[in-house]
Design a protein around this motif. Structure first.
Motif, PDB file in Angstrom:
ATOM      1  N   ALA A  65      26.249  33.620  41.362  1.00 31.75           N
ATOM      2  CA  ALA A  65      25.933  34.982  41.446  1.00 31.75           C
ATOM      3  C   ALA A  65      27.271  35.788  41.896  1.00 31.75           C
ATOM      4  N   LYS A  66      27.120  36.981  41.372  1.00 31.52           N
ATOM      5  CA  LYS A  66      28.282  37.849  41.537  1.00 31.52           C
ATOM      6  C   LYS A  66      27.789  39.041  42.861  1.00 31.52           C
ATOM      7  N   PRO A  67      28.474  39.270  43.516  1.00 30.12           N
ATOM      8  CA  PRO A  67      28.035  40.441  44.430  1.00 30.12           C
ATOM      9  C   PRO A  67      28.019  41.782  43.761  1.00 30.12           C
ATOM     10  N   SER A  68      26.900  42.670  43.948  1.00 30.50           N
ATOM     11  CA  SER A  68      26.904  43.957  43.658  1.00 30.50           C
ATOM     12  C   SER A  68      28.197  44.855  43.896  1.00 30.50           C
ATOM     13  N   PHE A  69      28.219  45.771  43.089  1.00 32.85           N
ATOM     14  CA  PHE A  69      29.352  46.964  43.236  1.00 32.85           C
ATOM     15  C   PHE A  69      29.459  47.255  44.871  1.00 32.85           C
ATOM     16  N   ASP A  70      28.387  47.676  45.457  1.00 34.26           N
ATOM     17  CA  ASP A  70      28.239  48.132  46.521  1.00 34.26           C
ATOM     18  C   ASP A  70      28.715  46.726  47.625  1.00 34.26           C
ATOM     19  N   ASN A  71      28.165  45.636  47.369  1.00 31.88           N
ATOM     20  CA  ASN A  71      28.368  44.610  48.111  1.00 31.88           C
ATOM     21  C   ASN A  71      29.842  44.081  48.346  1.00 31.88           C
ATOM     22  N   ILE A  72      30.282  44.120  47.268  1.00 30.99           N
ATOM     23  CA  ILE A  72      31.651  43.958  46.973  1.00 30.99           C
ATOM     24  C   ILE A  72      32.812  44.737  48.367  1.00 30.99           C
ATOM     25  N   PHE A  73      32.477  46.009  48.089  1.00 26.54           N
ATOM     26  CA  PHE A  73      33.080  46.638  49.162  1.00 26.54           C
ATOM     27  C   PHE A  73      32.778  46.618  50.448  1.00 26.54           C
ATOM     28  N   GLU A  74      31.484  46.180  50.925  1.00 25.84           N
ATOM     29  CA  GLU A  74      31.037  46.103  52.041  1.00 25.84           C
ATOM     30  C   GLU A  74      31.531  44.516  52.426  1.00 25.84           C
ATOM     31  N   LEU A  75      31.511  43.617  51.546  1.00 25.13           N
ATOM     32  CA  LEU A  75      32.236  42.319  51.956  1.00 25.13           C
ATOM     33  C   LEU A  75      33.612  42.244  52.180  1.00 25.13           C
ATOM     34  N   ALA A  76      34.486  43.098  51.264  1.00 29.90           N
ATOM     35  CA  ALA A  76      35.829  43.030  51.521  1.00 29.90           C
ATOM     36  C   ALA A  76      36.238  43.674  52.967  1.00 29.90           C
ATOM     37  N   GLU A  77      35.560  44.836  53.352  1.00 29.16           N
ATOM     38  CA  GLU A  77      35.437  45.417  54.629  1.00 29.16           C
ATOM     39  C   GLU A  77      35.230  44.327  55.856  1.00 29.16           C
ATOM     40  N   ILE A  78      34.113  43.662  55.754  1.00 29.21           N
ATOM     41  CA  ILE A  78      33.975  42.554  56.564  1.00 29.21           C
ATOM     42  C   ILE A  78      34.900  41.323  56.647  1.00 29.21           C
ATOM     43  N   LEU A  79      35.542  41.017  55.425  1.00 24.77           N
ATOM     44  CA  LEU A  79      36.424  40.145  55.792  1.00 24.77           C
ATOM     45  C   LEU A  79      38.036  40.462  55.786  1.00 24.77           C
ATOM     46  N   ASN A  80      37.885  41.744  56.051  1.00 27.77           N
ATOM     47  CA  ASN A  80      39.356  42.381  56.340  1.00 27.77           C
ATOM     48  C   ASN A  80      40.357  42.313  55.156  1.00 27.77           C
ATOM     49  N   VAL A  81      39.753  42.481  53.932  1.00 27.65           N
ATOM     50  CA  VAL A  81      40.806  42.352  52.607  1.00 27.65           C
ATOM     51  C   VAL A  81      40.416  43.574  51.877  1.00 27.65           C
ATOM     52  N   SER A  82      41.030  43.779  50.804  1.00 30.60           N
ATOM     53  CA  SER A  82      40.816  44.653  49.916  1.00 30.60           C
ATOM     54  C   SER A  82      39.932  44.172  48.912  1.00 30.60           C
ATOM     55  N   PRO A  83      39.228  45.100  48.171  1.00 28.27           N
ATOM     56  CA  PRO A  83      38.101  44.755  47.281  1.00 28.27           C
ATOM     57  C   PRO A  83      38.864  43.912  46.053  1.00 28.27           C
ATOM     58  N   GLU A  84      40.227  44.246  45.793  1.00 33.26           N
ATOM     59  CA  GLU A  84      41.033  43.627  44.778  1.00 33.26           C
ATOM     60  C   GLU A  84      41.376  42.190  45.030  1.00 33.26           C
ATOM     61  N   ASP A  85      41.427  41.770  46.324  1.00 35.32           N
ATOM     62  CA  ASP A  85      41.575  40.483  46.759  1.00 35.32           C
ATOM     63  C   ASP A  85      40.498  39.645  46.304  1.00 35.32           C
ATOM     64  N   LEU A  86      39.317  40.163  46.060  1.00 36.79           N
ATOM     65  CA  LEU A  86      38.021  39.388  45.624  1.00 36.79           C
ATOM     66  C   LEU A  86      38.285  39.228  43.958  1.00 36.79           C
ATOM     67  N   PHE A  87      39.205  39.890  43.469  1.00 38.51           N
ATOM     68  CA  PHE A  87      39.136  39.865  41.792  1.00 38.51           C
ATOM     69  C   PHE A  87      40.469  39.609  41.227  1.00 38.51           C
ATOM     70  N   SER A  88      40.333  39.378  39.964  1.00 38.57           N
ATOM     71  CA  SER A  88      41.544  39.172  39.247  1.00 38.57           C
ATOM     72  C   SER A  88      41.441  39.698  37.888  1.00 38.57           C
ATOM     73  N   PRO A  89      42.587  40.244  37.353  1.00 41.84           N
ATOM     74  CA  PRO A  89      42.282  41.067  35.837  1.00 41.84           C
ATOM     75  C   PRO A  89      41.780  39.826  34.746  1.00 41.84           C
ATOM     76  N   ASP A  90      40.960  40.424  33.671  1.00 44.30           N
ATOM     77  CA  ASP A  90      40.548  39.613  32.697  1.00 44.30           C
ATOM     78  C   ASP A  90      41.867  38.766  32.344  1.00 44.30           C
ATOM     79  N   GLN A  91      41.536  37.420  31.759  1.00 44.15           N
ATOM     80  CA  GLN A  91      42.579  36.490  31.077  1.00 44.15           C
ATOM     81  C   GLN A  91      42.114  36.393  29.544  1.00 44.15           C
ATOM     82  N   ASP A  92      41.246  37.330  29.096  1.00 47.61           N
ATOM     83  CA  ASP A  92      40.629  36.609  27.789  1.00 47.61           C
ATOM     84  C   ASP A  92      41.755  36.429  26.772  1.00 47.61           C
TER      85      ASP A  92
END
Length: 92
Positions: A65-92
C-alpha cells in the motif's frame, strides 16, 4: 496535459498532489528511517495525529500500500526526513 499548463489552471494544492502522484514510492525507505530512530511499527503508528495500525505501517514498508498524500507529509515529519526522501523520480 503538461504540469506547467496544469499549474496555470488549478489550485496549487492540486498541482502539488499531481506532482507527487507522478513519483515512485520507495517503500523500503520507511523501514530504514523507522529503524534508524529505534521505533517499532506500533510506535511509529502511534505518533500520527490519527494513530495508524501497525499492519498498515507494514503494508507501506512492503510496498503493498502507498501512504496517502497527507500521510506522506506527516510520516516524513515523524521520521525527521523530507517527503522527497520517501520518493524517487519515475524511471519509465
Amino acid at each position: 496535459m503538461s504540469l506547467d499548463k496544469l499549474s496555470l489552471d488549478c489550485d496549487p494544492i492540486e498541482v502539488e498532489r499531481e506532482r507527487w502522484s507522478r513519483l515512485n514510492y520507495k517503500s523500503n525507505r520507511i523501514r530504514y528511517y523507522r529503524e534508524s530512530l529505534g521505533l517499532t511499527q506500533c510506535e511509529l503508528g502511534r505518533r500520527f495525529k490519527k494513530p495508524k495500525d501497525p499492519a498498515l505501517i507494514s503494508r507501506w514498508e512492503r510496498g503493498v500500500a502507498k501512504p496517502s498524500f497527507d500521510n506522506i507529509f506527516e510520516l516524513a515529519e515523524i521520521l525527521n526526513v523530507s517527503p522527497e526522501d520517501l520518493f524517487s523520480p519515475d524511471q519509465d
